[in-house]
Design an enzyme around this catalytic site. Sequence first.
Site, PDB file in Angstrom:
ATOM      1  N   ARG A  91       0.594  -1.717   0.058  1.00  0.00           N
ATOM      2  CA  ARG A  91       0.109   0.241   0.495  1.00  0.00           C
ATOM      3  C   ARG A  91       1.081   1.527  -0.080  1.00  0.00           C
ATOM      4  O   ARG A  91       2.196   1.181   0.701  1.00  0.00           O
ATOM      5  CB  ARG A  91      -1.085  -0.017   1.197  1.00  0.00           C
ATOM      6  CG  ARG A  91      -2.016  -1.433   1.830  1.00  0.00           C
ATOM      7  CD  ARG A  91      -2.895  -1.215   2.708  1.00  0.00           C
ATOM      8  NE  ARG A  91      -4.540  -1.417   2.301  1.00  0.00           N
ATOM      9  CZ  ARG A  91      -4.598  -2.989   2.675  1.00  0.00           C
ATOM     10  NH1 ARG A  91      -3.584  -3.711   3.007  1.00  0.00           N
ATOM     11  NH2 ARG A  91      -5.533  -3.117   2.385  1.00  0.00           N
TER      12      ARG A  91
ATOM     13  N   SER B 296     -22.531 -14.784  10.784  1.00  0.00           N
ATOM     14  CA  SER B 296     -21.640 -13.297  10.342  1.00  0.00           C
ATOM     15  C   SER B 296     -21.535 -13.615   8.616  1.00  0.00           C
ATOM     16  O   SER B 296     -21.906 -14.852   8.452  1.00  0.00           O
ATOM     17  CB  SER B 296     -20.314 -13.658  10.939  1.00  0.00           C
ATOM     18  OG  SER B 296     -19.416 -12.192  10.413  1.00  0.00           O
TER      19      SER B 296
ATOM     20  N   SER C 113     -19.660  -1.840   1.654  1.00  0.00           N
ATOM     21  CA  SER C 113     -18.317  -0.976   1.071  1.00  0.00           C
ATOM     22  C   SER C 113     -17.715  -1.500  -0.428  1.00  0.00           C
ATOM     23  O   SER C 113     -17.211   0.211  -1.295  1.00  0.00           O
ATOM     24  CB  SER C 113     -17.753  -0.056   2.126  1.00  0.00           C
ATOM     25  OG  SER C 113     -16.252  -0.754   1.397  1.00  0.00           O
TER      26      SER C 113
ATOM     27  N   HIS D 101     -22.194   3.045   6.270  1.00  0.00           N
ATOM     28  CA  HIS D 101     -21.891   3.508   4.510  1.00  0.00           C
ATOM     29  C   HIS D 101     -23.246   4.158   4.265  1.00  0.00           C
ATOM     30  O   HIS D 101     -23.739   4.047   3.176  1.00  0.00           O
ATOM     31  CB  HIS D 101     -21.474   2.726   4.040  1.00  0.00           C
ATOM     32  CG  HIS D 101     -20.078   2.545   3.474  1.00  0.00           C
ATOM     33  ND1 HIS D 101     -19.379   2.544   3.133  1.00  0.00           N
ATOM     34  CD2 HIS D 101     -19.472   1.285   4.255  1.00  0.00           C
ATOM     35  CE1 HIS D 101     -17.466   2.003   3.798  1.00  0.00           C
ATOM     36  NE2 HIS D 101     -18.128   1.245   4.534  1.00  0.00           N
TER      37      HIS D 101
ATOM     38  N   THR E 275     -20.729   5.217  11.997  1.00  0.00           N
ATOM     39  CA  THR E 275     -19.359   5.817  11.929  1.00  0.00           C
ATOM     40  C   THR E 275     -19.586   7.686  12.413  1.00  0.00           C
ATOM     41  O   THR E 275     -21.139   8.032  11.522  1.00  0.00           O
ATOM     42  CB  THR E 275     -18.990   5.704  10.893  1.00  0.00           C
ATOM     43  OG1 THR E 275     -17.409   6.525  10.878  1.00  0.00           O
ATOM     44  CG2 THR E 275     -18.956   5.981   9.867  1.00  0.00           C
TER      45      THR E 275
ATOM     46  N   LYS F 172     -17.549   9.276   8.217  1.00  0.00           N
ATOM     47  CA  LYS F 172     -18.237   9.021   6.359  1.00  0.00           C
ATOM     48  C   LYS F 172     -19.027  10.021   6.655  1.00  0.00           C
ATOM     49  O   LYS F 172     -18.204  11.711   6.164  1.00  0.00           O
ATOM     50  CB  LYS F 172     -18.223   7.468   5.925  1.00  0.00           C
ATOM     51  CG  LYS F 172     -16.633   6.249   6.465  1.00  0.00           C
ATOM     52  CD  LYS F 172     -17.249   5.300   6.482  1.00  0.00           C
ATOM     53  CE  LYS F 172     -15.897   4.541   6.612  1.00  0.00           C
ATOM     54  NZ  LYS F 172     -16.224   3.367   6.789  1.00  0.00           N
TER      55      LYS F 172
ATOM     56  N   THR G 282      -9.920   4.283  27.323  1.00  0.00           N
ATOM     57  CA  THR G 282      -9.464   4.854  26.492  1.00  0.00           C
ATOM     58  C   THR G 282      -9.800   6.109  26.629  1.00  0.00           C
ATOM     59  O   THR G 282     -11.369   6.912  26.923  1.00  0.00           O
ATOM     60  CB  THR G 282      -9.391   4.535  24.815  1.00  0.00           C
ATOM     61  OG1 THR G 282      -9.042   5.138  23.862  1.00  0.00           O
ATOM     62  CG2 THR G 282     -11.250   4.727  24.598  1.00  0.00           C
ATOM     63  N   THR G 283      -9.155   6.937  26.245  1.00  0.00           N
ATOM     64  CA  THR G 283      -9.707   8.994  26.322  1.00  0.00           C
ATOM     65  C   THR G 283     -10.755   8.948  25.282  1.00  0.00           C
ATOM     66  O   THR G 283     -10.665   8.814  24.371  1.00  0.00           O
ATOM     67  CB  THR G 283      -8.592   9.767  25.918  1.00  0.00           C
ATOM     68  OG1 THR G 283      -7.352   9.384  26.843  1.00  0.00           O
ATOM     69  CG2 THR G 283      -8.898  11.201  26.149  1.00  0.00           C
TER      70      THR G 283
ATOM     71  N   THR H  54      -8.138  -7.073  -0.336  1.00  0.00           N
ATOM     72  CA  THR H  54      -9.879  -6.387  -0.062  1.00  0.00           C
ATOM     73  C   THR H  54     -10.871  -6.779  -0.665  1.00  0.00           C
ATOM     74  O   THR H  54     -11.252  -6.721  -0.147  1.00  0.00           O
ATOM     75  CB  THR H  54      -8.941  -4.016  -0.243  1.00  0.00           C
ATOM     76  OG1 THR H  54      -7.995  -4.329   0.578  1.00  0.00           O
ATOM     77  CG2 THR H  54     -10.614  -4.214  -0.100  1.00  0.00           C
TER      78      THR H  54
END
Length: 405
Positions: A21, A137, A189, A217, A245, A248, A277-278, A363
């Site tokens: 990548r 799944s 996606s 998405h 999310t 996006k 975690t913060t 991917t």
Amino acid sequence: MDIFAHMQQALHDLKTAGNYRVFAELERQCSAFPRATVHRADGDTGEVTVWCSNDYLGMGQNPKVTGRMTEIIAKCGAGAGGTRNISGTNHYHVQLEKELADLHGKEAALIFTSGYVSNWAALGTLLSRIPGIIVYSDALNHASMIEGIRHSGCERRVFRHNDYQHLRKLMAADDPKLPKMVAFESVYSMDGDIAPIKEICDVADEFGAITYIDEVHAVGMYGPRGGGVAEREGLMDRITVIEGTLGKAYGCMGGYITGSEVLVDFVRSFASGFIFTTALPPALAAGATEAIRHLKESQVERARHQATVAKVRQALDARGIPHMHNPSHIVPVMVGNAAKCKWISDILLDQFGIYVQPINYPTVPVGTERLRITPTPLHSDADIKHLADALSSLWSQCALARKVA
Ligand SMILES: *Cc1c(COP(=O)(O)O)cnc(C)c1O
């Protein structure tokens, strides 16, 4: 064993296979999106039009969003100052969670530092702490869901992509007394196809399973208030957990789950990836809240976005450029060869000022290498023509097959 030689060899193998990548170094330009400055390896810079951003609606530069973030930075400062439990819960986190619960018609919501973390932590926690649970799944679920499922160590079955008959067969073969969860996405996606949500929920109901959907998405993009495909189809109440999310279509950063009071409280209380975690910066939470509120009311971005997607498809069809037909906003232009895919992407960037990242194995499967084009409401007719003409000329240079309309 020489540890560093091993790493070197692994990287070398990745390069040989054409799967190494390389990141394009961009400097996004607020108020000029989808334009950006690209910084090249030799120190040169150039202007490019971005055609592969997940800031699908350009909300990352919406003045209401950026204005709100600036305002809250001035008011609260840069960071949250702690984990949610230890001094890090800000007023703006709580407001955001209320906004998200309302968006999906659920009792409660919980935010995480990313969509990836929300899937990993929520699935990992639910599946490891409900004794005997089996997860079903979808075969094309996102890496973050797979990692969460693996991490939980629970029994898992993989059903063929979007195949609810196969799901039914797998569920029927298991002990009816054991608790069950079906985990899937709405918009996938890479192919841009959409799950048969109703049929999957019907099968889940038949076997008393809870349902978990990733609408990453789709949130902001579908449904009258941007609640996703499940909202558009009137199915939000059939889903136990809706995950999304803020990175996006909402143009910011962060992830979340929504569900019943007890389920959200359970994840809040047991998920290591939430607890230790913060918390997100307050300004980010406030900016995301603004983006969600805006897209609950405004239909302009969604309508213009769908119109641009249709125009891009027409322009490609007119030139015989093969692209995958699907019911979403994602336009996968099929190249089918890793080296050619990378070459086209490089030439687009260097000679045409067009940035589309190549999508290669792992991917997507070998032989389906593609350019994943994501139009936005901010791409002009001239941008579309330039993209389609550039692809057409490269198609000839690469001797790639055209599709006769
Ligand atoms: C991008 C993505 C995620 C992760 O969301 P982030 O907020 O980017 O971490 C989760 N699920 C799917 C399907 C995605 O494509």
